[in-house]
Design a protein around this motif. Structure first.
Motif, PDB file in Angstrom:
ATOM      1  N   ALA A  28       0.844  -1.192   0.000  1.00 54.34           N
ATOM      2  CA  ALA A  28       0.000   0.000   0.000  1.00 54.34           C
ATOM      3  C   ALA A  28       0.880   1.244   0.000  1.00 54.34           C
ATOM      4  CB  ALA A  28      -0.919   0.005   1.216  1.00 54.34           C
ATOM      5  N   GLY A  29       0.261   2.355  -0.298  1.00 56.26           N
ATOM      6  CA  GLY A  29       0.973   3.628  -0.290  1.00 56.26           C
ATOM      7  C   GLY A  29       1.327   4.075   1.118  1.00 56.26           C
ATOM      8  N   GLU A  30       2.122   5.135   1.208  1.00 53.43           N
ATOM      9  CA  GLU A  30       2.664   5.599   2.487  1.00 53.43           C
ATOM     10  C   GLU A  30       1.567   5.952   3.486  1.00 53.43           C
ATOM     11  OE1 GLU A  30       5.294   6.617   5.420  1.00 53.43           O
ATOM     12  OE2 GLU A  30       5.689   5.605   3.516  1.00 53.43           O
ATOM     13  N   VAL A  32      -1.774   5.259   3.146  1.00 56.94           N
ATOM     14  CA  VAL A  32      -3.009   4.523   2.890  1.00 56.94           C
ATOM     15  C   VAL A  32      -3.305   3.580   4.052  1.00 56.94           C
ATOM     16  CG1 VAL A  32      -4.163   2.886   1.356  1.00 56.94           C
ATOM     17  CG2 VAL A  32      -2.675   4.668   0.413  1.00 56.94           C
ATOM     18  N   SER A  33      -4.557   3.604   4.528  1.00 51.14           N
ATOM     19  CA  SER A  33      -4.956   2.721   5.616  1.00 51.14           C
ATOM     20  C   SER A  33      -5.129   1.296   5.085  1.00 51.14           C
ATOM     21  CB  SER A  33      -6.271   3.210   6.222  1.00 51.14           C
ATOM     22  OG  SER A  33      -6.720   2.324   7.224  1.00 51.14           O
ATOM     23  N   ILE A  34      -4.697   0.328   5.855  1.00 53.85           N
ATOM     24  CA  ILE A  34      -4.861  -1.074   5.451  1.00 53.85           C
ATOM     25  C   ILE A  34      -5.797  -1.775   6.426  1.00 53.85           C
ATOM     26  CG2 ILE A  34      -2.575  -1.173   4.365  1.00 53.85           C
ATOM     27  CD1 ILE A  34      -1.611  -2.760   6.808  1.00 53.85           C
TER      28      ILE A  34
END
Length: 242
Positions: A28-30, A32-34
């Protein structure tokens, strides 16, 4: 134990270790919530079954062998229990109602016609591995002697010099033999996913009284066991098409 099962003994209530599902990471991006990843502790609960054997022996036989027969009988009882456990594990059908081995209800069941071909076996292994199971070093094929003899004499490709089974292996995976495996059938599995447990104490009762009128001593061995696949996905059956 030969195929890689971890056999637990002296258990009281549950298996001695949990079984954990594979957990996947997310790219995921820096900022971005996972989503949370669940670690499923498998609820594979044991249902111990009594495995027992009893044998009467005459006092005359015990006396004439200078008690050496005692050791012979107790060893034979232990081997009888082991044979029952192997039958339980490797039969294609349940040995009793609800008492299933590893290959009664596996996730993967494939068929072949005639003699199994190398491509059939490769495709079969691929199907098991495609279930999402995490492969382990305890991979193995299991079959009876007749099937092993057939595959040792069957070329991988028509007219080729290499046989399907070489040095009791298929592509580096060991081949194990038991006559409890049915004819025209090949098993494949990752046997670290097999739960094999002995619960409580095994008890050997030597009864010199009940059969005293017949001059016999009754030897009885009782034990409690359970065998379950921790993951049905880890096991597969390749069998002849009906």
């Amino acid at each position: 134990d030969k195929v890689g099962c971890h056999i637990q003994t002296g258990l009281t209530e549950d298996w001695a270790y949990p079984v954990v599902e594979a957990v996947e990471a997310t790219v995921a991006g820096e900022a971005v919530s996972i989503s949370d990843s669940d670690i499923e502790i498998s609820a594979v609960k044991p249902t111990p079954q009594r495995v027992a054997v009893t044998v009467p022996v005459t006092r005359t036989a015990l006396a004439m062998t200078d008690e050496r027969l005692y050791q012979i009988v107790t060893t034979s009882l232990q081997k009888a229990i082991l044979r029952a456990l192997n039958k339980w594990m490797f039969q294609r059908t349940a040995i009793a109602t609800g008492v299933n081995g590893l290959f009664v209800n596996p996730t993967t069941v494939k068929t072949f016609t005639g003699v199994p071909k190398y491509a059939d076996i490769c495709g079969f292994v691929g199907e098991v591995d495609s279930t999402g199971i995490v492969p382990t070093a305890t991979a193995g094929f299991v079959m009876n002697n007749a099937m092993r003899a057939t595959l040792k004499a069957t070329p991988r490709v028509e007219g080729g010099e290499r046989m399907i089974i070489e040095n009791d292996m298929i592509d580096g995976v060991p081949v194990f033999v038991t006559e409890y495996a049915p004819a025209d059938t090949i098993y494949y599995g990752y046997f670290s996913y097999a739960l094999v447990g002995q619960f409580g104490d095994s008890t050997l009762i030597v009864d010199p009284y009940t059969l005293a009128k017949k001059n016999q001593v009754q030897f009885t061995l009782n034990s409690f066991w359970d065998i379950k696949p921790a993951r049905a996905q880890a096991f597969g059956v390749l069998e002849a098409q009906a």
